[in-house]
Design an enzyme around this catalytic site. Structure first.
Site, PDB file in Angstrom:
ATOM      1  CG  LEU A   1      -1.937  -1.159   1.263  1.00 14.62           C
ATOM      2  CD1 LEU A   1      -2.823  -1.053   2.491  1.00 14.62           C
ATOM      3  CD2 LEU A   1      -2.782  -1.203   0.006  1.00 14.62           C
TER       4      LEU A   1
ATOM      5  CG  HIS B   1      -1.955  -7.497  22.766  1.00 15.90           C
ATOM      6  ND1 HIS B   1      -2.607  -7.621  21.561  1.00 15.90           N
ATOM      7  CD2 HIS B   1      -0.626  -7.578  22.502  1.00 15.90           C
ATOM      8  CE1 HIS B   1      -1.706  -7.773  20.596  1.00 15.90           C
ATOM      9  NE2 HIS B   1      -0.500  -7.742  21.137  1.00 15.90           N
TER      10      HIS B   1
ATOM     11  CG  ASP C   1      -8.444  -9.075  21.178  1.00 17.06           C
ATOM     12  OD1 ASP C   1      -8.157  -7.871  21.288  1.00 17.06           O
ATOM     13  OD2 ASP C   1      -7.587  -9.968  21.125  1.00 17.06           O
TER      14      ASP C   1
END
Length: 364
Positions: free
Chosen positions: A68, A133, A163
């Site tokens: 990209l 996390h 998550d």
């Protein structure tokens, strides 16, 4: 291209490759019938590389690998986004903007686009640019502090709360809501999901209990955290475990009767001071039989018990089999899509990237 079957059939989704919540969200959208094109910037960079046949979060997605940072790739990606209904990304704040793919650019070109993004800390605030996390995000919400046994430290609840529940599910819900709005207004918008926001929102009920003076800060001392003798997990004679959720009085009495204990113990549980003694009595009773013996003995009593099954046992439980909770494809078992719809759901068939782009009207 043949469309999937489901409430999102015909919806075109561009997912920018990541780990955790964004691929789980893409999986949910695909299972509801959407076409999902996952664009990967490079090789898999996750902490747990997994063979493709077991990579359930990305199963059946059309994959396209692109650099990209090149002008040619950027133009092609922008053309793909022009043809899309939804974009989802899970990078740290600023990454998409630096790539030239931020929401201002994309929505200016495609005003109907639903631009979904998920981060850990959110896009504002002193921690927005910090790494983290799952458990670091849920630790700030109070959720992690509530999970674990009395007298011991907090226990990470896998990565389910941050998550997948606080991140992916909130992103998917936001995308679905924004799609509904787009269909009535003709305008897309940005869906900003943060795991810290979602995990805090999941704690809404518990925060209400705390403000009402019903919830204690000490783990293992509350009705729903293993503190109650009638809401917890007990070891059986074969070294396995029985889950007990006899929270209401009628279920509590049925459970006590099934154990062969005095009926008055159900009433004593109204006094929290009696919980340690009652827990000992229940533990001693349950330890006399095996897990499966208790399940058979207590079946049909409304005693609110269930065996604690491991990952190998769960797919074979009669209830899971009857409902099709798990599915097997080429000998690989995985959870079936959820929720269910009266008209059924089915993801679109897998095809290569060029075939998908052609069906979207994008010139390769």
């Amino acid at each position: 291209m043949t469309e999937g079957k489901g409430p999102l059939a015909g919806v075109r989704v561009v997912e920018f490759g990541g780990i955790g919540p964004s691929p789980f969200c893409g999986m949910l959208l695909r299972q509801m019938g959407a076409e999902v094109l996952r664009i990967d910037r490079g090789a898999y960079a996750g902490a747990l590389p997994i063979p493709e046949r077991f990579d359930f979060l990305n199963k059946g997605k059309t994959r396209l690998r692109m650099d990209l940072k090149t002008p040619e790739a950027l133009e092609q990606v922008l053309a793909i986004i022009d043809a899309a209904d939804v974009l989802i990304e899970g990078f740290r704040p600023g990454v998409m903007e630096r790539l030239g793919l931020g929401p201002e650019v994309c929505l200016a070109r495609n005003p109907r686009l639903v631009y979904g993004r998920v981060t850990g800390w959110g896009r504002e605030g002193p921690l927005a640019d910090e790494a983290g996390h799952d458990i670091t995000y849920i630790s700030l919400t109070g959720a992690l502090s509530c999970i674990g046994p009395a007298g011991a430290g907090p226990v990470p609840p896998l990565n389910l709360v941050g998550d997948f529940a606080g991140g992916a599910l909130y992103l998917a819900f936001g995308v679905a809501a924004a799609l509904a709005s787009m269909r009535s207004t003709g305008r897309g918008q940005v869906v900003d999901a943060a795991m810290v926001d979602g995990a805090a929102h999941l704690m809404t009920f518990i925060y209400g209990l705390r403000q009402a003076g019903i919830w204690n800060l000490d783990r293992g001392s509350n009705p729903a955290d293993g503190g109650s003798p009638f809401y917890g997990v007990y070891a059986t004679s074969d070294g396995r475990w029985l889950a007990v959720a006899a929270a209401e009085m009628k279920f509590r009495r049925a459970f006590v009767a099934g154990l062969g204990l005095e009926s008055g113990l159900a009433d004593e549980a109204e006094d929290r001071a009696a919980w340690p003694r009652l827990r000992s009595l229940v533990a001693e009773a349950i330890a006399r039989r095996s897990r499966d013996e208790w399940c058979e003995l207590l079946a049909g009593r409304d005693a609110c018990v269930a065996p604690v099954l491991d990952l190998d046992e769960a797919p074979d439980h009669p209830h899971a089999v009857a409902r099709g909770v798990f599915v097997a494809e080429e000998g690989v078992i995985q959870p079936a899509p959820a929720p269910r719809f009266s008209e059924g759901t089915a993801p679109p068939p897998l095809c290569d990237a060029q075939q998908l782009l052609k069906s979207w009207g994008v010139v390769a």
